[in-house]
Structure formats: structure tokens, C-alpha cells
Design a protein around this motif. Structure first.
Motif, PDB file in Angstrom:
ATOM      1  N   GLN A   1      23.707  43.194  36.631  1.00  0.00           N
ATOM      2  CA  GLN A   1      23.280  43.282  34.458  1.00  0.00           C
ATOM      3  C   GLN A   1      24.251  44.403  34.325  1.00  0.00           C
ATOM      4  N   ALA A   2      25.308  45.541  35.876  1.00  0.00           N
ATOM      5  CA  ALA A   2      26.040  46.039  36.193  1.00  0.00           C
ATOM      6  C   ALA A   2      27.441  45.862  35.780  1.00  0.00           C
ATOM      7  N   ALA A   3      27.752  44.870  36.055  1.00  0.00           N
ATOM      8  CA  ALA A   3      29.026  43.497  35.439  1.00  0.00           C
ATOM      9  C   ALA A   3      28.797  43.384  34.619  1.00  0.00           C
ATOM     10  N   GLU A   4      27.826  42.991  33.583  1.00  0.00           N
ATOM     11  CA  GLU A   4      27.837  42.217  32.677  1.00  0.00           C
ATOM     12  C   GLU A   4      27.726  43.845  31.148  1.00  0.00           C
ATOM     13  N   ILE A   5      27.371  45.086  31.687  1.00  0.00           N
ATOM     14  CA  ILE A   5      28.303  45.662  30.795  1.00  0.00           C
ATOM     15  C   ILE A   5      29.341  46.013  30.986  1.00  0.00           C
ATOM     16  N   LEU A   6      29.263  46.719  32.337  1.00  0.00           N
ATOM     17  CA  LEU A   6      31.038  46.972  32.675  1.00  0.00           C
ATOM     18  C   LEU A   6      32.090  45.719  32.123  1.00  0.00           C
ATOM     19  N   GLU A   7      32.079  44.790  32.097  1.00  0.00           N
ATOM     20  CA  GLU A   7      32.702  43.397  32.354  1.00  0.00           C
ATOM     21  C   GLU A   7      32.604  43.466  30.314  1.00  0.00           C
ATOM     22  N   ARG A   8      32.076  44.070  29.775  1.00  0.00           N
ATOM     23  CA  ARG A   8      31.142  43.981  27.678  1.00  0.00           C
ATOM     24  C   ARG A   8      32.181  45.682  27.617  1.00  0.00           C
ATOM     25  N   GLU A   9      32.059  46.167  28.217  1.00  0.00           N
ATOM     26  CA  GLU A   9      32.624  47.646  27.376  1.00  0.00           C
ATOM     27  C   GLU A   9      34.433  47.899  27.617  1.00  0.00           C
ATOM     28  N   MET A  10      34.515  47.116  28.904  1.00  0.00           N
ATOM     29  CA  MET A  10      36.171  46.286  28.775  1.00  0.00           C
ATOM     30  C   MET A  10      36.849  45.835  28.161  1.00  0.00           C
ATOM     31  N   ASN A  11      35.401  44.502  27.616  1.00  0.00           N
ATOM     32  CA  ASN A  11      36.804  43.823  26.242  1.00  0.00           C
ATOM     33  C   ASN A  11      36.700  44.182  25.601  1.00  0.00           C
ATOM     34  N   ALA A  12      35.815  45.315  25.128  1.00  0.00           N
ATOM     35  CA  ALA A  12      35.720  46.476  23.905  1.00  0.00           C
ATOM     36  C   ALA A  12      36.347  47.565  24.109  1.00  0.00           C
TER      37      ALA A  12
ATOM     38  N   LYS B   1      32.373  32.698  41.393  1.00  0.00           N
ATOM     39  CA  LYS B   1      34.236  32.348  40.229  1.00  0.00           C
ATOM     40  C   LYS B   1      33.769  33.339  39.271  1.00  0.00           C
ATOM     41  N   ARG B   2      33.164  34.411  39.090  1.00  0.00           N
ATOM     42  CA  ARG B   2      32.972  34.937  37.868  1.00  0.00           C
ATOM     43  C   ARG B   2      33.554  36.027  38.257  1.00  0.00           C
ATOM     44  N   ALA B   3      33.915  36.744  39.738  1.00  0.00           N
ATOM     45  CA  ALA B   3      34.695  37.639  40.570  1.00  0.00           C
ATOM     46  C   ALA B   3      36.069  37.200  40.922  1.00  0.00           C
ATOM     47  N   ILE B   4      36.470  36.119  40.680  1.00  0.00           N
ATOM     48  CA  ILE B   4      38.139  35.556  41.154  1.00  0.00           C
ATOM     49  C   ILE B   4      38.846  35.687  40.295  1.00  0.00           C
ATOM     50  N   PRO B   5      38.710  35.075  38.751  1.00  0.00           N
ATOM     51  CA  PRO B   5      40.009  35.575  37.802  1.00  0.00           C
ATOM     52  C   PRO B   5      40.021  37.215  38.079  1.00  0.00           C
ATOM     53  N   ILE B   6      38.737  37.835  37.855  1.00  0.00           N
ATOM     54  CA  ILE B   6      38.986  38.909  38.166  1.00  0.00           C
ATOM     55  C   ILE B   6      39.783  39.668  39.035  1.00  0.00           C
ATOM     56  N   LEU B   7      39.830  39.455  40.301  1.00  0.00           N
ATOM     57  CA  LEU B   7      40.246  39.954  41.453  1.00  0.00           C
ATOM     58  C   LEU B   7      41.871  38.792  41.548  1.00  0.00           C
ATOM     59  N   GLU B   8      41.769  38.342  40.973  1.00  0.00           N
ATOM     60  CA  GLU B   8      43.547  37.339  41.050  1.00  0.00           C
ATOM     61  C   GLU B   8      44.293  39.162  40.051  1.00  0.00           C
ATOM     62  N   ALA B   9      43.544  39.221  38.899  1.00  0.00           N
ATOM     63  CA  ALA B   9      44.321  40.437  37.878  1.00  0.00           C
ATOM     64  C   ALA B   9      44.281  41.842  39.091  1.00  0.00           C
ATOM     65  N   ALA B  10      43.197  41.898  39.421  1.00  0.00           N
ATOM     66  CA  ALA B  10      43.116  43.155  40.028  1.00  0.00           C
ATOM     67  C   ALA B  10      44.260  43.466  40.945  1.00  0.00           C
ATOM     68  N   ALA B  11      44.258  41.990  42.010  1.00  0.00           N
ATOM     69  CA  ALA B  11      45.301  42.146  42.597  1.00  0.00           C
ATOM     70  C   ALA B  11      47.216  42.073  42.344  1.00  0.00           C
ATOM     71  N   SER B  12      46.658  41.353  41.117  1.00  0.00           N
ATOM     72  CA  SER B  12      48.958  41.084  40.552  1.00  0.00           C
ATOM     73  C   SER B  12      49.080  42.388  39.857  1.00  0.00           C
ATOM     74  N   GLN B  13      47.857  42.673  39.570  1.00  0.00           N
ATOM     75  CA  GLN B  13      48.407  44.411  38.918  1.00  0.00           C
ATOM     76  C   GLN B  13      48.455  45.394  40.183  1.00  0.00           C
ATOM     77  N   SER B  14      47.862  45.561  41.003  1.00  0.00           N
ATOM     78  CA  SER B  14      47.788  46.947  41.891  1.00  0.00           C
ATOM     79  C   SER B  14      48.782  45.485  43.344  1.00  0.00           C
ATOM     80  N   GLY B  15      48.546  44.939  43.403  1.00  0.00           N
ATOM     81  CA  GLY B  15      49.693  44.673  45.130  1.00  0.00           C
ATOM     82  C   GLY B  15      48.380  44.816  46.432  1.00  0.00           C
ATOM     83  N   ASP B  16      47.756  45.135  45.725  1.00  0.00           N
ATOM     84  CA  ASP B  16      47.071  45.834  47.074  1.00  0.00           C
ATOM     85  C   ASP B  16      46.841  44.751  48.336  1.00  0.00           C
TER      86      ASP B  16
END
Length: 252
Positions: free
Chosen positions: A38-49, A73-88
Motif C-alpha cells: 500500500q505504501a508503494a502504491e501511494i508513493l508511485e501514484r504521487e510521484m506520477n502525479a 517485477k514492479r521493482a525492477i524498472p524502478i531500480l533500473e531508473a534509480a541506478a541509472s540516475q545515481s550511478g550508485d
């Protein structure tokens, strides 16, 4: 805290919370009360908004919540974006682990390799790469004793096991994971030895039974008018039998 959560939840559902700080507080409450999905759903929705910024830290938080909820499966594309942005390096390692949990070994290995190149723990990385390679063996056809040694060596399961061993061997000597890597190598080696031993036993039993049938065929030549071996499966053993026993008789 429970009352504060209920009040915050009602305010959010009623549309009274709009600031990023308040919205993140809602996410934190759901996470605190062990409702990561539920926390992830809210965070994703508010980020998209666009009410919560899509920063690497927030993407990392979102992927972590989905991973806690086992929504890899839902975490993977988000992690890809985060890793690409930060290079962490840690984010690349987290991506590798998420891909590992999905059974995507090649992509997982690429992510872990990137993590290692950026300074992440090589021991942990190679252990998960090796485990992912080994896990693939459960999906492959098992070896059987009807195969020749060459066929066994070329079988997909044999190559997968060898690939896993090679990965375990890359765990650095100074790593805390090195001991576990050695145990895995010993286990995989023992697996192969067990197959070899079983096949050797079965072949020896088959050979001994065929030797008896070949001997009986020779003993019955006087009655059958020549050598007649009824079991065709024993034909490959006749030459070995002759070399071992018939030559000796001829010499005598």
C-alpha cells in the motif's frame, strides 16, 4: 501512533494532504505498519502525479517497498531508473538481486558486474551470480546412464554446473563468502561424482549379466549349431568378453 495513522489516512483519502512532506508521512505510516504494498502504491501514484519528486532516493525507496512486498517485477524498472540516475553501486546490486529473484540470470549478472565495477562487494555479487547459474540446472534434463561420457560432458546441465563452479571460484579469497563458495563447489563436484558412481555401478551390473548370457551362448553352441546370443543388448559386450576369457581358453 495508531490514532495518528488513522487520522492521517482519513485526511489523505479526503484529499486534505497536498504537500510532499505530508504525502511522504502517509507513505511512512503505511510502511511502519507493515503494509509495504500500500505504501508503494501511494508513493508511485504521487510521484506520477508530480506531487513527490522522482529523485534517486525516492525511486530507491519505492523499489525497496515493492521488494518488501515481493513485487520484484514492479521493482525492477524502478531500480533500473534509480541506478541509472545515481550511478550508485548498491542500487545496481539491488537491481541484480531483484533480477535474481525473478530468475533473469543474464540481466542479474550484468547488474552485479556493474555493481562490482563501481566498488560493490565482489564476494556477495559472485555468490548470487553463481547461485543463479546453479538454480538454472533444476530446469534442465538430468543426466542418464545411457549417455556416453562425451554426451554427459556436452549436456546442458553439465555446462550449467560448470558455469556455476566458475562463478563460485571468482569469489575473492579474502571475502567472507569464500568459505560458502568452497562448500558449493564441493557440493556440485559431489553431485557429478554421485552420477558417475551410479552409472558405473549400473554398467557393471549390466556387463556382468551380459557376460553370463554370452557364456551361456558359448556353452550351448553344441546344441544350437553355433553361437547365438538371444539378447541383442549384450552384443556390445561380446568383444570384451572374448578378449578377457576366450583368448585365455585358446592359449590353453
Amino acid at each position: 501512533e495508531q490514532e495518528a495513522f488513522e487520522v492521517t489516512k482519513m485526511l489523505y483519502l479526503g484529499g486534505a494532504l497536498n504537500s510532499e512532506q505530508d504525502l511522504l508521512k502517509v507513505v511512512q505510516y503505511y510502511s511502519f505498519y507493515e503494509m509495504p504494498y500500500q505504501a508503494a502504491e501511494i508513493l508511485e501514484r504521487e510521484m506520477n502525479a508530480n506531487r513527490i519528486a522522482k529523485t534517486p532516493d525516492k525511486l530507491k525507496q519505492l523499489s525497496g517497498l515493492f521488494r518488501q512486498a515481493r513485487e520484484y517485477k514492479r521493482a525492477i524498472p524502478i531500480l533500473e531508473a534509480a541506478a541509472s540516475q545515481s550511478g550508485d553501486a548498491k542500487l545496481y546490486a539491488d537491481l541484480g538481486e531483484a533480477l535474481y529473484n525473478e530468475g533473469s540470470c543474464q540481466k542479474s549478472e550484468s547488474a552485479f558486474t556493474e555493481a562490482i565495477n563501481r566498488g560493490y562487494d565482489a564476494g556477495k555479487s559472485w555468490m548470487l551470480i553463481a547461485n543463479c547459474r546453479y538454480d538454472q540446472t533444476s530446469k534442465l534434463d538430468r543426466l542418464n546412464c545411457d549417455m556416453t561420457d562425451a554426451q554427459m560432458a556436452e549436456a546442458p546441465i553439465s555446462k550449467a554446473r560448470q558455469s556455476a563452479v566458475e562463478a563460485f571460484e571468482k569469489v575473492p579469497g579474502g571475502s567472507r563468502e569464500r568459505g560458502n563458495a568452497r562448500k558449493w563447489i564441493q557440493f556440485i563436484t559431489a553431485e557429478k561424482q554421485a552420477v558417475d558412481a551410479r552409472c558405473t555401478f549400473e554398467r557393471n551390473v549390466e556387463r556382468e549379466l551380459c557376460y553370463q548370457k554370452i557364456k551361456q551362448a558359448y556353452d550351448a553352441e553344441i546344441f544350437t549349431g553355433g553361437f547365438k546370443l538371444e539378447d541383442e543388448k549384450c552384443a556390445p559386450f561380446k568383444q570384451d568378453y572374448d578378449d578377457e576369457f576366450r583368448v585365455k581358453i585358446a592359449e590353453e
